[in-house]
Design a protein around this motif. Structure first.
Motif, mmCIF file in Angstrom:
data_model
loop_
_atom_site.group_PDB
_atom_site.id
_atom_site.type_symbol
_atom_site.label_atom_id
_atom_site.label_comp_id
_atom_site.label_asym_id
_atom_site.label_seq_id
_atom_site.Cartn_x
_atom_site.Cartn_y
_atom_site.Cartn_z
ATOM 1 N N LEU A 6 0.822 -1.209 0.000
ATOM 2 C CA LEU A 6 0.000 0.000 0.000
ATOM 3 C C LEU A 6 0.862 1.267 0.000
ATOM 4 C CD1 LEU A 6 -3.083 0.054 0.049
ATOM 5 C CD2 LEU A 6 -2.955 0.593 2.468
ATOM 6 N N MET A 7 1.917 1.222 0.837
ATOM 7 C CA MET A 7 2.758 2.407 0.971
ATOM 8 C C MET A 7 3.498 2.719 -0.324
ATOM 9 S SD MET A 7 2.190 3.741 3.810
ATOM 10 C CE MET A 7 3.489 4.949 3.977
ATOM 11 N N ASN A 8 3.816 1.686 -1.082
ATOM 12 C CA ASN A 8 4.482 1.919 -2.357
ATOM 13 C C ASN A 8 3.601 2.703 -3.316
ATOM 14 O OD1 ASN A 8 7.178 0.915 -2.460
ATOM 15 N ND2 ASN A 8 6.323 -1.100 -2.061
ATOM 16 N N LEU A 9 2.300 2.502 -3.183
ATOM 17 C CA LEU A 9 1.366 3.240 -4.037
ATOM 18 C C LEU A 9 1.250 4.685 -3.579
ATOM 19 C CD1 LEU A 9 -1.488 0.614 -4.426
ATOM 20 C CD2 LEU A 9 0.203 1.268 -6.112
ATOM 21 N N VAL A 10 1.287 4.855 -2.243
ATOM 22 C CA VAL A 10 1.105 6.200 -1.685
ATOM 23 C C VAL A 10 2.393 7.018 -1.830
ATOM 24 C CG1 VAL A 10 0.428 7.461 0.396
ATOM 25 C CG2 VAL A 10 -0.578 5.240 -0.082
ATOM 26 N N ARG A 15 3.014 9.096 -9.748
ATOM 27 C CA ARG A 15 3.208 7.893 -10.553
ATOM 28 C C ARG A 15 1.975 6.984 -10.453
ATOM 29 N NH1 ARG A 15 8.801 5.183 -9.794
ATOM 30 N NH2 ARG A 15 7.957 4.527 -7.799
ATOM 31 N N SER A 16 1.445 6.877 -9.239
ATOM 32 C CA SER A 16 0.242 6.052 -9.055
ATOM 33 C C SER A 16 -0.915 6.624 -9.867
ATOM 34 C CB SER A 16 -0.153 5.988 -7.575
ATOM 35 O OG SER A 16 0.870 5.362 -6.856
ATOM 36 N N THR A 271 5.302 2.685 -17.453
ATOM 37 C CA THR A 271 5.330 3.300 -16.125
ATOM 38 C C THR A 271 5.506 2.236 -15.050
ATOM 39 O OG1 THR A 271 3.734 4.835 -17.067
ATOM 40 C CG2 THR A 271 4.161 5.043 -14.728
ATOM 41 N N PHE A 272 4.792 1.110 -15.223
ATOM 42 C CA PHE A 272 4.930 0.006 -14.261
ATOM 43 C C PHE A 272 6.371 -0.501 -14.251
ATOM 44 C CE2 PHE A 272 0.386 -0.818 -13.651
ATOM 45 C CZ PHE A 272 0.426 -1.229 -12.339
#
Lengths: 377, 232
Positions: A6-10, A15-16, A271-272
């Motif tokens: 989750l934190m990687n997305l935040v 980018r997310s 992007t991924f």
């Protein structure tokens, strides 16, 4: 581990957001193309009835608007044995299909009008008058969605209002429903008015409703009565032909959507890839402290899945809200875009699969190389 | 008398770079005892990092045997090595390699997620490791909010949390100022003396090596000297 996912997305909201936008675009385009195809096909499919046969002018079976049938064929058609009867009236509907410009309160609109007799109600049992009555001379009746096709407000086409056709004023006296058919967007007018105003001595077609008779009986009639110069075609076959006429358009719609979606998909993939690649060392560290690659791959998939599902839900919600507002008036067809349960299900499946597909390459690239190489890079 | 923790018997590492064979480690024999603080020194390309990676189970030798507590780990597959590392080893990197999106506490907790234990037990262990590394007061900070020395303490706490018998450190003070470096080396030393951990450290700095019980010098993949330090 979920916190990590989750934190990687935040961590990188921009980018997310970029990933979300790419996924959203892919889903919207696919939903749009599938909705266009599905809505167009179903509008043509529902328009046909397997009990109805159309007599068209010989040689013009491809278009009701272009067809011309001599009026003498009407009486002849009533003599075909096995046609449905109702109170001694044969279910035979002579019709004129006419594309013209009408005036609504001073505003000109292109519209498809159908000249009919009251007997049409026996031929189209799905049709139901919701309000008012069948039009007599000087009157018209509207399908309940005619306002959509004309791009007007429903209040502008309420009973009592008038429309101008060939400089003559007609009063709206009724509205009808015929669920799922194109008729719901049509304007129906008295056949005799239509003949006199358009100065035609012919009609477009005759639609018959079969009872004991088969299509072959009507076909035989058309072939034997060469003097009438008519050809028989089942309503289903006619609309299947119309549908096949639109196939290249549907194909182009799909192709365009897929090309743009591919661009968005490759943008998303890129992007991924960059997002995961930038964490190559971090993923190697996690392996060094004891995390199996399978677990890390699952974590990456989790990130991808969260973004794809969020984009999918947003796309579906947008489609459900906005698509019905999109009315497409295309030649003789008219439909509003819609979303079916099947599209929702396949969209979800696509989100789950795409989330996996986009992560394969970066996942492999980051997790496959020998750990010491990645750590010492 | 402490027993032997690691025994290397004729280990070699061979890489192929194009058609050229590169041998960063050549027929190396080495024994490391439990509770020892060992420093590895040598010029760049001498094979010290390769040896460290092999000892840490991050790389495998091309030839020879590597025993860890009498178990041969030289032939383990990648998956088995990962499980083995989770239980028996911890790695401290020069640039700390903390996960930037997690707090110090969460970074220290990470290795425990590969073990089966209750969250209560996890919490207890994380707190203890943070205390031992003297960084408990920064538990809620993210790596970017910490100094280099503090980040390395978090990395040490992460190494300690699973209570592994072996800790390997690749130039752990290479990116730190002198004061922080001394503090970290003192902490590593105390892990050996107080907790009986075995620490193997790669360093270029003789002052850092002086903290070790023994310093080994490598050159071209061969151990050229190895002796116990007299004073540190």
């Amino acid at each position: 581990m979920f916190t990590y996912t989750l934190m990687n997305l935040v961590k990188s909201p921009l980018r997310s957001l970029q990933l979300f936008a790419s996924c959203f675009l892919v889903f919207m385009l696919i939903l749009l193309a599938s909705s266009f195809q599905e809505s167009m096909s179903s509008s043509l499919k529902f328009n046909s009835d397997d009990k109805n046969v159309i007599l068209l002018g010989a040689g013009s079976e491809e278009s009701l608007e272009r067809s011309e049938v001599h009026q003498s064929a009407i009486a002849a058609a009533r003599t075909i044995p096995g046609i449905k009867k109702s109170f001694d009236q044969s279910a035979v509907s002579p019709e004129i299909h006419y594309n013209t410009v009408l005036q609504f309160n001073g505003v000109e609109k292109e519209a498809l009008i159908r000249g009919v007799q009251k007997n049409a109600l026996n031929v189209y049992p799905a049709l139901e008058i919701q309000e008012g009555h069948f039009p007599n001379s000087g009157q018209v009746m509207l399908g309940r969605f005619a306002w959509k096709r004309l791009g007007l407000e429903p209040s502008e086409l309420s009973i009592g209002k008038s429309i101008i056709f060939e400089k003559q004023e007609f009063t709206i006296v009724g509205t009808f429903a015929a669920p799922g058919t194109l008729m719901e967007s049509e304007i129906w007018i008295n056949l005799n008015d239509m003949i006199s105003l358009t100065q035609r001595d012919s009609i477009s077609s005759i639609t018959l409703r079969l009872d004991q008779a088969e299509f072959d009986d009507v076909d035989l009639f058309a072939k034997q009565r060469l003097d009438l110069q008519v050809a028989a075609i089942s309503e289903q076959a006619y609309y299947a032909k119309v549908s096949s006429f639109y196939e290249p358009i549907q194909f182009m719609a799909w192709l365009t959507a897929l090309l743009i979606a591919s661009g968005a998909l490759f943008g998303g993939l890129n992007t991924f890839y960059a997002a995961v690649e930038s964490r190559k060392k971090e993923l190697a560290t996690l392996q060094a402290i004891g995390f199996q690659r399978s677990k890390l791959f699952l974590s990456l998939y989790g990130e991808s899945l969260l973004i794809h599902l969020a984009a999918y839900l947003f796309a579906i919600a947008s489609a459900i809200y906005f698509f019905p507002m999109v009315n497409i008036n295309f030649g003789s067809t008219f439909f509003s875009l819609g979303i079916t349960h099947i599209q929702i299900f396949f969209g979800l499946a696509l989100a789950i699969v795409l989330a996996f597909v986009v992560i394969i390459l970066p996942g492999w690239h980051c997790l496959h190389p020998p750990l010491n190489n990645t750590l010492n890079d | 008398m402490n027993k032997t923790l690691i025994s290397c018997q004729g280990i070699s590492k061979v890489y192929l770079k194009g058609k050229q064979e590169i041998i960063p480690l050549n027929e190396l024999d080495l024994e490391i005892i439990q509770g020892e603080f060992l420093a590895l020194m040598g010029p760049s390309g001498s094979g010290k990092t390769t040896l460290l990676n092999i000892l840490a189970g991050i790389d495998s030798p091309s030839k020879g045997k590597l025993y860890f507590n009498d178990q041969d780990i030289s032939q383990l597959k990648r998956r088995q090595l990962t499980s083995f590392r989770a239980k028996n080893m911890a790695y401290i990197f020069q640039l700390y390699h903390l996960i930037p999106v997690l707090t110090a506490y969460e970074n220290v907790e990470l290795p425990l997620l590969t073990h089966r234990m209750s969250s209560k037990e996890r919490h207890k262990r994380v707190c203890k490791a943070l205390e031992l590394a003297k960084i408990a007061d920064r538990a809620d900070h993210y790596p970017k909010q910490l100094s280099g020395g503090q980040e390395q303490r978090v990395a040490i706490a992460r190494a300690l949390v699973t209570d592994p018998p072996l800790i390997v450190a690749d130039e752990p003070t290479g990116d730190l100022d002198q004061e922080s470096a001394q503090a970290i080396l003192t902490l590593l030393k105390s892990l050996c003396t107080d907790l009986n951990k075995t620490v193997v450290m790669v360093t270029h700095d003789p002052k850092a090596a002086a903290y070790a019980d023994r310093t080994l010098f490598l050159e071209k993949g061969v151990l050229i000297t190895g002796d116990y330090n007299v004073v540190h």
